[in-house]
Design a protein around this motif. Structure first.
Motif, PDB file in Angstrom:
ATOM      1  N   GLY A 245      15.208  -4.946  35.210  1.00 21.90           N
ATOM      2  CA  GLY A 245      14.514  -4.067  35.151  1.00 21.90           C
ATOM      3  C   GLY A 245      13.947  -3.823  33.477  1.00 21.90           C
ATOM      4  O   GLY A 245      13.783  -4.638  32.939  1.00 21.90           O
ATOM      5  N   VAL A 246      13.908  -2.367  33.115  1.00 28.36           N
ATOM      6  CA  VAL A 246      13.320  -2.452  31.795  1.00 28.36           C
ATOM      7  C   VAL A 246      14.754  -2.432  31.046  1.00 28.36           C
ATOM      8  O   VAL A 246      15.664  -1.965  31.076  1.00 28.36           O
ATOM      9  CB  VAL A 246      12.709  -0.845  31.741  1.00 28.36           C
ATOM     10  CG1 VAL A 246      12.674  -0.558  30.180  1.00 28.36           C
ATOM     11  CG2 VAL A 246      11.758  -0.350  32.821  1.00 28.36           C
ATOM     12  N   VAL A 247      14.149  -3.478  29.889  1.00 27.56           N
ATOM     13  CA  VAL A 247      15.196  -3.699  28.711  1.00 27.56           C
ATOM     14  C   VAL A 247      14.417  -3.405  27.331  1.00 27.56           C
ATOM     15  O   VAL A 247      13.309  -3.248  27.503  1.00 27.56           O
ATOM     16  CB  VAL A 247      15.586  -5.025  28.942  1.00 27.56           C
ATOM     17  CG1 VAL A 247      16.251  -5.275  30.080  1.00 27.56           C
ATOM     18  CG2 VAL A 247      14.463  -6.069  28.778  1.00 27.56           C
ATOM     19  N   ALA A 248      15.399  -3.273  26.297  1.00 30.57           N
ATOM     20  CA  ALA A 248      14.941  -3.267  25.067  1.00 30.57           C
ATOM     21  C   ALA A 248      14.473  -4.493  24.550  1.00 30.57           C
ATOM     22  O   ALA A 248      15.145  -5.501  24.758  1.00 30.57           O
ATOM     23  CB  ALA A 248      15.893  -2.356  24.449  1.00 30.57           C
ATOM     24  N   SER A 249      13.619  -4.517  23.649  1.00 34.04           N
ATOM     25  CA  SER A 249      12.943  -5.839  23.030  1.00 34.04           C
ATOM     26  C   SER A 249      13.034  -5.472  21.541  1.00 34.04           C
ATOM     27  O   SER A 249      12.696  -4.219  20.969  1.00 34.04           O
ATOM     28  CB  SER A 249      11.719  -6.229  23.303  1.00 34.04           C
ATOM     29  OG  SER A 249      10.584  -5.340  23.222  1.00 34.04           O
ATOM     30  N   LYS A 250      13.424  -6.445  20.522  1.00 35.85           N
ATOM     31  CA  LYS A 250      13.221  -6.095  19.269  1.00 35.85           C
ATOM     32  C   LYS A 250      12.756  -7.553  18.467  1.00 35.85           C
ATOM     33  O   LYS A 250      12.830  -8.678  18.914  1.00 35.85           O
ATOM     34  CB  LYS A 250      14.828  -6.148  18.574  1.00 35.85           C
ATOM     35  CG  LYS A 250      15.732  -5.251  19.278  1.00 35.85           C
ATOM     36  CD  LYS A 250      15.102  -3.832  18.886  1.00 35.85           C
ATOM     37  CE  LYS A 250      16.101  -2.871  19.718  1.00 35.85           C
ATOM     38  NZ  LYS A 250      15.616  -1.281  19.567  1.00 35.85           N
ATOM     39  N   LEU A 273       5.558  -6.019  30.614  1.00 32.79           N
ATOM     40  CA  LEU A 273       7.139  -6.201  31.197  1.00 32.79           C
ATOM     41  C   LEU A 273       7.503  -4.595  31.007  1.00 32.79           C
ATOM     42  O   LEU A 273       8.977  -4.609  31.418  1.00 32.79           O
ATOM     43  CB  LEU A 273       7.686  -7.109  30.511  1.00 32.79           C
ATOM     44  CG  LEU A 273       7.419  -8.369  30.512  1.00 32.79           C
ATOM     45  CD1 LEU A 273       8.369  -9.452  29.650  1.00 32.79           C
ATOM     46  CD2 LEU A 273       7.578  -8.964  32.011  1.00 32.79           C
ATOM     47  N   ARG A 274       6.861  -3.708  30.567  1.00 30.04           N
ATOM     48  CA  ARG A 274       7.374  -2.166  30.236  1.00 30.04           C
ATOM     49  C   ARG A 274       8.773  -2.423  28.953  1.00 30.04           C
ATOM     50  O   ARG A 274       9.555  -1.633  29.669  1.00 30.04           O
ATOM     51  CB  ARG A 274       7.644  -1.700  31.688  1.00 30.04           C
ATOM     52  CG  ARG A 274       6.584  -1.448  32.304  1.00 30.04           C
ATOM     53  CD  ARG A 274       6.581  -0.652  33.615  1.00 30.04           C
ATOM     54  NE  ARG A 274       7.502  -1.509  34.493  1.00 30.04           N
ATOM     55  CZ  ARG A 274       8.960  -0.637  35.036  1.00 30.04           C
ATOM     56  NH1 ARG A 274       9.059   0.255  34.503  1.00 30.04           N
ATOM     57  NH2 ARG A 274       9.408  -1.525  35.860  1.00 30.04           N
ATOM     58  N   LEU A 275       8.559  -3.113  28.191  1.00 35.77           N
ATOM     59  CA  LEU A 275       9.624  -3.325  27.334  1.00 35.77           C
ATOM     60  C   LEU A 275       9.980  -2.062  26.470  1.00 35.77           C
ATOM     61  O   LEU A 275       8.790  -1.480  26.142  1.00 35.77           O
ATOM     62  CB  LEU A 275       9.654  -4.697  26.432  1.00 35.77           C
ATOM     63  CG  LEU A 275       9.549  -5.797  27.261  1.00 35.77           C
ATOM     64  CD1 LEU A 275       9.502  -7.006  26.221  1.00 35.77           C
ATOM     65  CD2 LEU A 275      10.936  -6.063  27.976  1.00 35.77           C
ATOM     66  N   ILE A 276      11.059  -1.677  25.941  1.00 36.26           N
ATOM     67  CA  ILE A 276      11.138  -0.705  25.206  1.00 36.26           C
ATOM     68  C   ILE A 276      11.306  -1.242  23.594  1.00 36.26           C
ATOM     69  O   ILE A 276      12.435  -1.905  23.438  1.00 36.26           O
ATOM     70  CB  ILE A 276      12.485   0.172  25.227  1.00 36.26           C
ATOM     71  CG1 ILE A 276      12.570   0.755  26.769  1.00 36.26           C
ATOM     72  CG2 ILE A 276      12.715   1.309  24.343  1.00 36.26           C
ATOM     73  CD1 ILE A 276      13.913   1.305  27.121  1.00 36.26           C
ATOM     74  N   ASP A 277       9.982  -1.249  23.004  1.00 33.33           N
ATOM     75  CA  ASP A 277       9.858  -2.233  21.812  1.00 33.33           C
ATOM     76  C   ASP A 277      10.315  -1.614  20.722  1.00 33.33           C
ATOM     77  O   ASP A 277       9.913  -0.361  20.371  1.00 33.33           O
ATOM     78  CB  ASP A 277       8.543  -2.974  22.126  1.00 33.33           C
ATOM     79  CG  ASP A 277       8.269  -4.090  20.969  1.00 33.33           C
ATOM     80  OD1 ASP A 277       9.489  -4.841  21.158  1.00 33.33           O
ATOM     81  OD2 ASP A 277       7.460  -4.103  20.407  1.00 33.33           O
ATOM     82  N   GLU A 278      10.718  -2.372  19.630  1.00 34.56           N
ATOM     83  CA  GLU A 278      10.733  -1.962  18.341  1.00 34.56           C
ATOM     84  C   GLU A 278      10.625  -3.137  17.306  1.00 34.56           C
ATOM     85  O   GLU A 278      11.049  -4.227  17.654  1.00 34.56           O
ATOM     86  CB  GLU A 278      12.384  -1.208  18.033  1.00 34.56           C
ATOM     87  CG  GLU A 278      12.532  -0.748  16.453  1.00 34.56           C
ATOM     88  CD  GLU A 278      13.793   0.289  16.691  1.00 34.56           C
ATOM     89  OE1 GLU A 278      13.880   1.184  15.789  1.00 34.56           O
ATOM     90  OE2 GLU A 278      14.601  -0.025  17.536  1.00 34.56           O
ATOM     91  N   THR A 279      10.254  -3.153  16.343  1.00 31.67           N
ATOM     92  CA  THR A 279       9.960  -4.006  15.407  1.00 31.67           C
ATOM     93  C   THR A 279      10.052  -3.831  13.770  1.00 31.67           C
ATOM     94  O   THR A 279      10.357  -2.632  13.661  1.00 31.67           O
ATOM     95  CB  THR A 279       8.163  -4.523  15.433  1.00 31.67           C
ATOM     96  OG1 THR A 279       7.521  -3.411  15.059  1.00 31.67           O
ATOM     97  CG2 THR A 279       8.070  -4.871  16.588  1.00 31.67           C
TER      98      THR A 279
END
Length: 523
Positions: A245-250, A273-279
């Motif tokens: 399901g929903v996962v974090a992306s970096k 993908l409904r990712l929880i994103d951070e850059t």
């Protein structure tokens, strides 16, 4: 996976589990404490084994379990099961008679083990920094090869007296002597006798990939995945969201001309993908030779943008993530064999030769003579791509300090073996992966004319921006003082990279900068 201080004469004592570690007389073996790992101890008459390994979702947990004493048959069966463990592991085997010890590594190379063997003792650690506190010297022969872009992946380490336990290899020790054993090479290039059609290949690829990302017992809130915006990391992100399901992306955002297309593609992937994103911006962490007081994070095998990753890893751990998935290994997943003709000319070999030409220009005559005369033995070909093994040497200690366990699904032997045996049409321009991504994200994210974004153009540009600062920091040069490089040639190469921003001269300069920083740390 573990740290240990072992006096060989202590091996005659019976091991005991105390306060999260195995004690043997005055010696101690401490497993890396992580939810992704489990430990197993078992003994029989005159022998014992201690294993730290990745937990497998389909198998029962063995956490700090002491089995035994076992009879010889049951001990042998357990030993065989440990050797055949389907994920990564490190195993210590001891025979009390003769105070003999064997350290064995699994095939994944996720977290390499560094070893120092003395006449009557062994020091083991997943963290090279543990060896930096005491006196340590550079092996000038191996350093010369490193600067010449020579040796790829080997047990031989640039620090004298330290050995890296590579995948499937073994280190044997007993009082007065120690030796290292490489495994036999594995041929992964054999073609499948029954080529699959596209539909069969697509189904098999998805099934294998899903099995790999689901093989660790975890949940969506404990997962982070690196997302560059390229096909490899996007493939892993798709597989993870299907499984959890929903996962974090970096992700690290590139600088320059490639930034706009990277950001646009990452935005589509994150939204779909409904990712929880951070850059983090790569230019927030510029190349430097400056060392902070007490800094021990620098390694000879690493990247100049490692500190940008380090920033993201810290944030992932702060959010409760425990496993970091990456797209490492994707570049090697769809090879073109020599017997196959392609429409496109491969220029990678030419670029490597140009880079080595520039590297040669840095070396002193003494260092070049060493490169020409010495013979180093790289690890034999195995089931894991070399890029993944090198990624372990570069990143694993930093990840483990953050409490993150690395997982590289595209380097998994099951997927590698499958993709290596695909017919040319499925391997050409990653056609199979492109179909997987189109089905998961839509065909517009990675169209047929997709051009891969890379760090190759970014790093020369960052070095160019830092030319004056780097030149100032290079008024003194530790590697020149060691007699390995010509100081004037280093500055000339820096000026060339700053002026041309070309890949070929940048490659040896990057290797030089990182090794220079590492050597300064030792000083």
């Amino acid at each position: 996976m573990l740290k240990a201080e072992i006096a060989l004469h202590d091996l005659s004592h019976q091991p005991e589990w105390r306060e999260g570690a195995l004690t043997i007389g005055g010696s101690r073996i401490e497993p890396y404490a992580h939810s992704a790992l489990e430990t197993l101890f078992a003994h029989t008459e005159g022998q014992w084994i201690f294993v730290v390994r990745e937990r497998h979702a389909s198998m029962s947990l063995h956490a700090n379990v002491i089995d035994g004493p076992l009879d010889a048959q049951h001990f042998a069966e357990l030993h065989r099961a440990c050797v055949m463990w389907p994920l990564d592991y490190v195993m210590i085997e001891v025979a009390k008679a003769g105070h003999r010890i064997k350290i064995r590594a699994g095939m994944y190379g996720a977290a390499p083990l560094y070893c120092r063997a003395k006449t009557s003792a062994l020091t083991l650690s997943w963290d090279l920094a543990d060896f930096l506190a005491g006196p340590l010297s550079i092996d000038l022969d191996i350093a010369s090869r490193f600067l010449a872009l020579g040796s790829i992946y080997s047990a031989q380490h640039i620090c004298s007296g330290i050995t890296m336990l590579t995948e499937r290899a073994m280190l044997f020790a007993e009082p007065g002597k120690a030796h290292y054993h490489y495994p036999a090479a594995i041929d992964t290039s054999a073609q499948s006798p029954e080529p699959l059609d596209d539909a069969e290949a697509d189904e098999a690829f998805g099934k294998i990939l899903h099995g790999i990302v689901s093989s660790r017992p975890t949940s969506s809130g404990r997962i982070a995945t690196e997302l560059s915006g390229g096909m490899d990391s996007a493939t892993v992100a798709c597989a993870l969201t299907k499984a959890y399901g929903v996962v974090a992306s970096k992700g690290i955002l590139l600088d320059g001309d490639e930034r706009k297309s990277q950001v646009a593609r990452r935005t589509k992937i994150v939204e779909r993908l409904r990712l929880i994103d951070e850059t983090v911006d790569i230019d927030a962490h510029l190349p430097t030779l400056d060392l902070q007081p007490g800094e021990t994070r620098v390694y000879p095998h690493a990247e100049l943008y490692l500190e940008a990753f380090d920033s993201l890893w810290g944030k992932a751990r702060a959010q409760g993530c425990e496993l970091l998935f990456t797209g490492v290994g994707g570049d090697e997943l769809f090879p073109t064999y020599q017997s196959e003709t392609t429409r496109h000319t491969d220029t990678s070999g030419e670029l490597v030769e140009q880079a080595r030409y520039h590297a040669t220009g840095l070396l002193t005559s003494r260092a070049q003579a060493t490169v020409d005369s010495s013979r180093l033995f790289d690890a034999p070909a195995g089931p894991i791509p070399v890029s993944s093994l090198l990624a372990g040497t570069c990143q694993a200690p930093h990840l483990l300090r953050h409490g993150l366990w690395p997982v590289n699904p595209l380097s998994d032997p099951r997927l590698v073996a499958f993709c290596y045996r695909l017919p040319p049409a499925s391997r050409h321009r990653r056609a199979l992966m492109q179909r997987y991504l189109a089905a998961s994200l839509g065909a517009d994210v990675f169209p047929p004319n997709y051009a891969k974004e890379t760090f190759s153009a970014v790093l020369p540009a960052l070095i160019s921006r830092q030319e004056q600062s780097l030149a100032s920091q290079l008024r003194e040069c530790a590697l020149a003082d060691l007699g390995l490089v010509d100081h004037g040639a280093v500055l000339a190469l820096l000026r060339e990279v700053a002026a041309t921003r070309s890949d070929a001269p940048a490659a040896p300069l990057i290797s030089f900068l990182w090794l220079e920083r590492f050597v300064r740390q030792l000083a």
